[in-house]
Design a protein around this motif. Structure first.
Motif, PDB file in Angstrom:
ATOM      1  N   PRO A 169     136.852  33.984 -27.225  1.00 56.79           N
ATOM      2  CA  PRO A 169     137.348  35.365 -27.281  1.00 56.79           C
ATOM      3  C   PRO A 169     138.815  35.415 -27.704  1.00 56.79           C
ATOM      4  CG  PRO A 169     137.224  34.615 -25.015  1.00 56.79           C
ATOM      5  CD  PRO A 169     136.604  33.534 -25.844  1.00 56.79           C
ATOM      6  N   THR A 170     139.278  36.597 -28.044  1.00 62.10           N
ATOM      7  CA  THR A 170     140.658  36.748 -28.519  1.00 62.10           C
ATOM      8  C   THR A 170     141.688  36.425 -27.436  1.00 62.10           C
ATOM      9  OG1 THR A 170     140.557  39.116 -28.002  1.00 62.10           O
ATOM     10  CG2 THR A 170     140.046  38.455 -30.271  1.00 62.10           C
ATOM     11  N   SER A 216     133.348  37.033 -36.177  1.00 66.20           N
ATOM     12  CA  SER A 216     132.863  37.157 -34.803  1.00 66.20           C
ATOM     13  C   SER A 216     131.402  36.754 -34.697  1.00 66.20           C
ATOM     14  CB  SER A 216     133.033  38.597 -34.300  1.00 66.20           C
ATOM     15  OG  SER A 216     132.250  39.481 -35.069  1.00 66.20           O
ATOM     16  N   ALA A 257     129.337  37.366 -31.401  1.00 65.59           N
ATOM     17  CA  ALA A 257     129.328  37.758 -29.987  1.00 65.59           C
ATOM     18  C   ALA A 257     128.267  37.029 -29.182  1.00 65.59           C
ATOM     19  CB  ALA A 257     129.130  39.268 -29.874  1.00 65.59           C
ATOM     20  N   GLU A 281     129.767  33.605 -28.141  1.00 66.49           N
ATOM     21  CA  GLU A 281     131.176  33.604 -27.738  1.00 66.49           C
ATOM     22  C   GLU A 281     131.289  33.286 -26.255  1.00 66.49           C
ATOM     23  OE1 GLU A 281     134.162  37.149 -27.152  1.00 66.49           O
ATOM     24  OE2 GLU A 281     134.124  36.601 -29.287  1.00 66.49           O
ATOM     25  N   ASP A 288     134.326  32.138 -22.993  1.00 65.19           N
ATOM     26  CA  ASP A 288     135.726  31.890 -22.621  1.00 65.19           C
ATOM     27  C   ASP A 288     135.893  30.547 -21.912  1.00 65.19           C
ATOM     28  OD1 ASP A 288     134.644  32.328 -20.141  1.00 65.19           O
ATOM     29  OD2 ASP A 288     135.906  34.039 -19.618  1.00 65.19           O
TER      30      ASP A 288
END
Length: 291
Positions: free
Chosen positions: A163-164, A184, A186, A189, A191
């Motif tokens: 993630p960003t 991206s 999703a 993705e 963390d």
């Protein structure tokens, strides 16, 4: 020797012995009184977490009255929590100013503890061991979507991303992708670097990136060289491999006694030897600190 003098010597010697015993007891009491105690909570960078986990265990063995809890969550989250004073230490792959507003960052104190190298990794079935930087950029920006276009099998490329809020992502984007924004994905993705590693391991055609610390004694994925330079500590120290950053542990203001002792322990010579075995670089060994 007369009886009076002999008696006086015995009394004097006894008093000295009592005095020594009293001083020793006092010193022992002082020593025990100076034993460290407290609670330390850390959160943030998943790239740094394996190092902090080991350091916390070893430090706590030597200082059993200090309780240390370590969580991940990403660099941005760790910085936010230490700025809010909900944790003692905010672990980050990037400088606080890159993730927080100026007012949030102004009271944070930076402690640079080590160097971390980020490596591109691919699923074993891909068979690609080297990419040019431009090929890597084209893959992560979504321009190249099939491995056959870069010397691999006729197979779709699956991006496994961060993630960003991730400092690992920020470092990889800055130094491996020359600042280009990642495409991206999703559905893939995460963390957590450990989860990312497992996803790349389990998913055919997958590519992602993790810190070297996650690749120690791990041959479930292949690392990818960039322009012929492999992601190793030796190549990082020499300056040949460019995808690395200093790891930061932030405190809100100056650390308390227990936290300062823990930070000193991590940055000390004794733990420095352990640090390299875990895949992290010792900052003083960097021959070049520019990218």
């Amino acid at each position: 020797m007369n009886k009076f003098l002999k008696g006086a010597m015995i009394v004097g010697l006894s008093a000295a012995m009592v005095g020594c015993s009293s001083n020793a007891a006092s010193n022992d009491s002082d020593s025990k009184g100076k034993s460290l105690s407290g609670t330390i909570t850390a959160a943030g960078s998943s790239a740094l977490k394996p190092l902090v986990d080991v350091a916390a265990e070893q430090f706590s063995n030597e200082n059993p009255d200090v309780s240390i809890t370590v969580d991940a969550g990403g660099s941005g989250e760790g910085l936010k929590q230490v700025a809010d004073k909900t944790v003692t230490l905010g672990n980050s792959d990037v400088a606080a100013e890159e993730k927080l507003d100026k007012d949030q960052a102004k009271d944070l104190v930076d402690h640079q503890v080590c160097v971390v190298t980020m490596a591109p990794i691919v699923n074993k079935d891909v068979g690609v061991k080297d990419l040019t930087k431009q090929q890597l950029i084209d893959i992560f920006t979504g321009k190249t979507t099939n491995w056959k276009d870069v010397g691999g099998p006729d197979e779709d490329i699956v991006l496994v991303t961060r993630p960003t809020s991730s400092g690992t992502r920020a470092t990889f984007q800055k130094y491996a992708l020359d600042g280009n924004e990642e495409a991206s994905n999703a559905s893939m993705e995460t963390d957590d670097s450990g989860v990312l590693l497992q996803n790349v391991t389990d998913t055919k055609g997958a590519i992602g990136y993790v810190a070297l610390s996650y690749l120690v004694d791990n041959d479930d994925v292949d690392t990818v060289a960039i322009d012929g330079v492999k992601p190793t500590l030796e190549n990082t120290y020499s300056g040949d491999y460019k995808v690395w950053t200093f790891e930061h542990m932030y405190t809100n203001g100056e650390p308390d006694e227990a936290t300062k002792a823990f930070l000193d322990y991590i940055m000390g010579e004794k733990f420095g030897k352990k640090m390299e075995s875990l895949g992290y670089g010792v900052s003083s060994k960097m021959e070049k600190t520019d990218h």
